[in-house]
Design an enzyme around this catalytic site. Structure first.
Site, PDB file in Angstrom:
ATOM      1  N   ASP A 111     -71.521  58.749 -10.211  1.00 55.90           N
ATOM      2  CA  ASP A 111     -71.682  57.686  -9.222  1.00 55.90           C
ATOM      3  C   ASP A 111     -73.157  57.316  -9.128  1.00 55.90           C
ATOM      4  OD1 ASP A 111     -71.844  56.150  -6.816  1.00 55.90           O
ATOM      5  OD2 ASP A 111     -69.991  57.098  -6.114  1.00 55.90           O
ATOM      6  N   VAL A 112     -73.479  56.031  -9.222  1.00 57.33           N
ATOM      7  CA  VAL A 112     -74.886  55.622  -9.194  1.00 57.33           C
ATOM      8  C   VAL A 112     -75.519  55.826  -7.827  1.00 57.33           C
ATOM      9  CG1 VAL A 112     -74.634  53.967 -11.095  1.00 57.33           C
ATOM     10  CG2 VAL A 112     -74.325  53.192  -8.721  1.00 57.33           C
ATOM     11  N   TYR A 118     -73.440  40.178  -0.251  1.00 55.70           N
ATOM     12  CA  TYR A 118     -73.497  40.213  -1.714  1.00 55.70           C
ATOM     13  C   TYR A 118     -74.714  39.438  -2.222  1.00 55.70           C
ATOM     14  CZ  TYR A 118     -72.003  39.744  -6.577  1.00 55.70           C
ATOM     15  OH  TYR A 118     -71.948  39.794  -7.945  1.00 55.70           O
ATOM     16  N   LYS A 163     -77.949  40.752  -4.501  1.00 56.51           N
ATOM     17  CA  LYS A 163     -78.295  40.196  -5.808  1.00 56.51           C
ATOM     18  C   LYS A 163     -79.657  39.507  -5.785  1.00 56.51           C
ATOM     19  CE  LYS A 163     -74.786  41.666  -8.098  1.00 56.51           C
ATOM     20  NZ  LYS A 163     -74.958  42.660  -9.206  1.00 56.51           N
ATOM     21  N   THR A 223     -69.094  32.689 -11.564  1.00 51.58           N
ATOM     22  CA  THR A 223     -67.871  33.429 -11.245  1.00 51.58           C
ATOM     23  C   THR A 223     -67.183  33.813 -12.546  1.00 51.58           C
ATOM     24  OG1 THR A 223     -67.625  32.181  -9.197  1.00 51.58           O
ATOM     25  CG2 THR A 223     -65.716  33.401  -9.970  1.00 51.58           C
TER      26      THR A 223
END
Length: 268
Positions: free
Chosen positions: A72-73, A164, A168, A196
């Site tokens: 898991d990061v 989100y 980003k 997308t």
């Protein structure tokens, strides 16, 4: 041997008569490489001759011939162990593709603090942890490259994507800062900004919509070329930025969005 005790199949360069690919002799790690964009990217790098390790929470979906590394990061110790395993198994690390990420929906008022921390922990700090662990190996590579998967959400205001988009936007700024910091190390750092993309995650969003067909049509219509981006198209951009053909490219965000970022076509 892999982390799961199995041996990867032969690499493209090991097959008699196989032409050398652009990544022959290079080793790569792809986070989130067991599904979606990450999986297609891992396949593309391997097809180009790279030795590829896939770091994912559940590495069962890692492409054949890659080294699956469950981890898991958000777990720094697990990340460091996985990166060390990849470097030992493949004789170093030349390419790092930070693809692991999660989505979020809603306005700034719709997600609580815990959700903000969770998404930022994966999407931003995940890149930090994996890159930090890989840096000693990347510094020893003559062809070191890091490619982060960012998003159109970093450069365009999208509805219901506050959290989100914030994550980003941080990835975009982080990419530029990393590119500046590691010029002297000979490490190129770039990112890809997909529109997308037709992935399982988007598929789940569509399935949960009141009218999935109408929702898909709306997503397709907001991209000027009129359709969803494919994972293979994003992987192609990643491979370009990671490979020797872009040896003078660093600190760049490459949009793969059908023109969504900058085009305003007339609709008749």
């Amino acid at each position: 041997m892999t982390a799961s005790g199995t041996t990867p199949t032969d690499e493209p360069g090991d097959r008699p008569g196989a032409p050398p690919g652009p990544f022959a002799g290079l080793s790569a790690i792809v986070t989130g490489g067991a599904s979606g964009i990450g999986r297609v990217t891992a396949e593309a790098l391997r097809a180009g001759g790279a030795r590829v390790a896939v770091l994912d929470r559940t590495a069962d979906g890692a492409p054949a011939g890659t080294l699956p590394l469950p981890g898991d990061v958000t777990d720094d110790a697990a990340v460091r162990a996985a990166v060390a395993t990849a470097a030992e198994a493949h004789g170093g690390i030349d390419i790092l593709v930070n693809c692991a990420g999660i989505g979020a929906r809603g306005t700034v008022a719709d997600n609580d603090d815990a959700e903000w921390r969770r998404v930022l922990d994966v999407n931003v700090l995940g890149i930090v942890r994996v890159t930090r662990a890989a840096l000693p190996h990347l510094r020893r590579s003559p062809a070191a490259s890091v490619v982060n998967i960012c998003s159109i959400a970093a450069t365009a205001g999208l509805p219901q994507r506050a959290l989100y988009s914030a994550s980003k936007g941080a990835v975009l700024s982080l990419t530029l800062a990393m590119a500046a910091d590691h010029l002297a190390d000979g490490i190129r750092v770039n990112c890809v900004n997909p529109g997308t993309v037709d992935t399982p995650w988007v598929g789940r969003l569509l399935a949960a919509a009141d009218d999935p067909a109408a929702e898909r049509a709306a997503l397709e219509a907001r991209q000027p070329h009129g359709r969803l981006v494919t994972a293979a198209e994003v992987a192609g951009a990643v491979c370009y930025l990671a490979g020797p053909a872009s040896a003078s490219t660093t600190g760049t965000a490459l949009a793969v969005d059908g023109g969504m970022q900058g085009l305003r076509p007339r609709r008749n």
